[in-house]
Write a protein that holds these residues in place. Structure first.
Motif, mmCIF file in Angstrom:
data_model
loop_
_atom_site.group_PDB
_atom_site.id
_atom_site.type_symbol
_atom_site.label_atom_id
_atom_site.label_comp_id
_atom_site.label_asym_id
_atom_site.label_seq_id
_atom_site.Cartn_x
_atom_site.Cartn_y
_atom_site.Cartn_z
ATOM 1 N N GLY A 1 1.116 -1.091 0.015
ATOM 2 C CA GLY A 1 -0.054 -0.081 0.232
ATOM 3 C C GLY A 1 0.851 0.691 -0.161
ATOM 4 O O GLY A 1 0.407 2.591 -0.041
ATOM 5 N N ASP A 2 2.021 1.213 0.261
ATOM 6 C CA ASP A 2 3.366 2.591 -0.279
ATOM 7 C C ASP A 2 3.278 3.079 -1.868
ATOM 8 O O ASP A 2 4.039 2.440 -2.551
ATOM 9 N N PRO A 3 2.695 4.131 -1.803
ATOM 10 C CA PRO A 3 2.516 4.356 -3.078
ATOM 11 C C PRO A 3 4.203 5.079 -3.570
ATOM 12 O O PRO A 3 4.608 4.202 -4.584
ATOM 13 N N ALA A 4 4.666 5.351 -2.656
ATOM 14 C CA ALA A 4 6.579 5.337 -3.186
ATOM 15 C C ALA A 4 7.204 3.893 -3.434
ATOM 16 O O ALA A 4 8.584 3.830 -3.938
ATOM 17 N N MET A 5 6.231 2.933 -3.370
ATOM 18 C CA MET A 5 7.181 1.523 -3.429
ATOM 19 C C MET A 5 6.407 0.545 -4.546
ATOM 20 O O MET A 5 6.775 -0.634 -5.204
ATOM 21 N N ARG A 6 6.063 1.409 -5.605
ATOM 22 C CA ARG A 6 4.856 0.669 -6.416
ATOM 23 C C ARG A 6 5.540 0.101 -6.981
ATOM 24 O O ARG A 6 5.114 -1.247 -7.674
ATOM 25 N N LYS A 7 7.033 0.549 -7.268
ATOM 26 C CA LYS A 7 7.769 -0.521 -8.804
ATOM 27 C C LYS A 7 8.153 -1.293 -8.387
ATOM 28 O O LYS A 7 8.257 -2.497 -9.122
ATOM 29 N N PRO A 8 8.900 -1.132 -7.575
ATOM 30 C CA PRO A 8 9.470 -2.729 -6.729
ATOM 31 C C PRO A 8 8.801 -3.569 -6.706
ATOM 32 O O PRO A 8 8.518 -4.756 -7.185
ATOM 33 N N VAL A 9 6.917 -3.256 -6.627
ATOM 34 C CA VAL A 9 6.332 -4.516 -5.437
ATOM 35 C C VAL A 9 6.079 -4.447 -6.970
ATOM 36 O O VAL A 9 5.306 -5.943 -7.457
ATOM 37 N N ILE A 10 5.669 -3.630 -7.606
ATOM 38 C CA ILE A 10 5.261 -4.723 -9.142
ATOM 39 C C ILE A 10 6.086 -5.469 -9.624
ATOM 40 O O ILE A 10 6.276 -6.496 -10.299
ATOM 41 N N VAL A 11 7.562 -4.917 -9.500
ATOM 42 C CA VAL A 11 8.486 -5.492 -10.437
ATOM 43 C C VAL A 11 8.977 -7.257 -9.566
ATOM 44 O O VAL A 11 8.850 -8.639 -10.030
ATOM 45 N N ILE A 12 8.825 -7.222 -7.914
ATOM 46 C CA ILE A 12 8.498 -7.902 -7.885
ATOM 47 C C ILE A 12 6.839 -9.290 -7.888
ATOM 48 O O ILE A 12 7.312 -10.417 -8.072
ATOM 49 N N ALA A 13 6.040 -8.493 -8.363
ATOM 50 C CA ALA A 13 4.809 -9.561 -8.670
ATOM 51 C C ALA A 13 4.784 -10.318 -9.568
ATOM 52 O O ALA A 13 4.395 -10.941 -10.105
ATOM 53 N N VAL A 14 5.637 -9.157 -10.572
ATOM 54 C CA VAL A 14 6.132 -10.182 -11.379
ATOM 55 C C VAL A 14 6.812 -11.080 -11.794
ATOM 56 O O VAL A 14 6.498 -12.154 -12.414
ATOM 57 N N LEU A 15 7.785 -10.437 -11.517
ATOM 58 C CA LEU A 15 8.644 -12.061 -11.034
ATOM 59 C C LEU A 15 8.233 -12.706 -10.356
ATOM 60 O O LEU A 15 7.717 -14.291 -10.529
ATOM 61 N N PHE A 16 7.569 -12.552 -8.913
ATOM 62 C CA PHE A 16 6.822 -13.936 -8.821
ATOM 63 C C PHE A 16 4.928 -15.003 -9.555
ATOM 64 O O PHE A 16 5.146 -16.019 -9.126
ATOM 65 N N GLY A 17 4.874 -14.265 -9.772
ATOM 66 C CA GLY A 17 3.924 -14.807 -11.638
ATOM 67 C C GLY A 17 4.782 -15.771 -12.187
ATOM 68 O O GLY A 17 3.875 -16.455 -13.193
ATOM 69 N N GLY A 18 5.483 -14.255 -12.934
ATOM 70 C CA GLY A 18 6.152 -15.781 -14.058
ATOM 71 C C GLY A 18 6.961 -17.328 -13.266
ATOM 72 O O GLY A 18 6.088 -18.288 -13.860
ATOM 73 N N LEU A 19 7.181 -16.637 -11.842
ATOM 74 C CA LEU A 19 7.520 -18.131 -11.272
ATOM 75 C C LEU A 19 6.789 -19.125 -11.121
ATOM 76 O O LEU A 19 6.916 -20.725 -11.112
ATOM 77 N N VAL A 20 5.516 -18.765 -10.617
ATOM 78 C CA VAL A 20 4.282 -19.706 -10.339
ATOM 79 C C VAL A 20 3.786 -20.446 -11.384
ATOM 80 O O VAL A 20 3.066 -21.315 -11.588
#
Length: 265
Positions: free
Chosen positions: A85-104
């Motif tokens: 929920g932290d707007p300042a961390m939006r980009k790294p959160v998206i990157v991690i979400a994409v990487l985790f989705g690719g792994l799954v």
């Protein structure tokens, strides 16, 4: 220890001493070859030397790197939760979400029997070059499916070593007196992304790429660009210094495979 675990699971009898020396030499070459994992090329060549199943030996190096990558993504996926929920961390959160989705998604796709036995899968298998070599590599990759205990142990080793590395970088940042100082949790969020980006073979040893990643990500925590780049350089120089003995030992032939003693005459 992680690589030895994977090699032994695939039928390679290798001592912990030689594994240590080969890895140590690989860490030295990491600073002079493209990407942050360029030393894996040298490591793979040393691993295959003297082995009959050369492709399988090389594949254990690849699997070792994949396990490390998976561990980083899983660790980041847990740490990222408080920052969602932290707007300042939006980009790294998206990157991690994409990487985790690719792994799954990637795991079931790679091991899907339906895809392998489908017409396109069989057609591709018949027409790919170096079928035997690819088969040996695929056999090692199947450790992720059939050697669950081995993979779990390898992941635990990865979590421990990667967590300690991140703590080391955080301690370096503290000693620099950064103001504002990124929290340890932020470092656990940033470092997996930095490790992965640096591994891409865009520059020699990841120089420049790593500094850019530190500047961008630590900037999200309010760190000045010159301080972020300085931290990256200090960390890099530390790795370079501790890897020099690995290069010396390699030059002296310490990492070479020793021939087994024959039966007494």
């Amino acid at each position: 220890a992680r690589w030895r675990l994977l090699m032994r699971a695939n039928g390679f009898d290798i001592s912990l001493g030689r594994v240590f020396l080969v890895n140590y030499a690989g860490s030295f070459f990491n600073t002079f070859l493209p990407g942050g994992v360029g030393g894996d090329i040298a490591k793979a060549m040393m691993a295959a030397s003297g082995e009959e199943r050369k492709a399988a030996a090389v594949a254990t190096v690849l699997l070792d790197r994949i396990i490390g990558l998976v561990a980083m993504i899983l660790m980041a996926a847990v740490v990222v939760i408080p920052f969602i929920g932290d707007p300042a961390m939006r980009k790294p959160v998206i990157v991690i979400a994409v990487l985790f989705g690719g792994l799954v998604a990637g795991y079931p796709i790679y091991f899907s029997r339906a895809l392998r036995e489908s017409r396109p899968g069989q057609w591709m298998k018949r027409r790919l070059p170096f079928v035997k070599t690819l088969g040996d590599i695929d056999g090692v990759m199947h450790t992720m499916k059939h050697g669950v205990r081995t993979i779990v142990l390898a992941l635990l080793l990865s979590f421990a070593t990667q967590a300690w590395t991140i703590v080391v970088v955080w301690l370096m940042a503290r000693e620099m007196g950064m103001d504002p100082a990124p929290t340890l949790a932020q470092f656990f969020l940033f470092e997996p992304i930095i490790f992965i980006v640096t591994a891409v073979p865009l520059s020699i040893g990841g120089w420049g790429v790593q500094e850019g990643a530190y500047r961008l990500l630590l900037g999200l925590a309010g760190v000045a660009p010159n301080e972020a780049i300085a931290l990256s350089l200090i960390f890099k120089m530390g790795l370079l210094v501790v890897s020099i003995p690995g290069g010396i030992l390699f030059a002296l032939g310490a990492a070479k495979r020793r021939p087994k003693a024959g039966p007494p005459a």
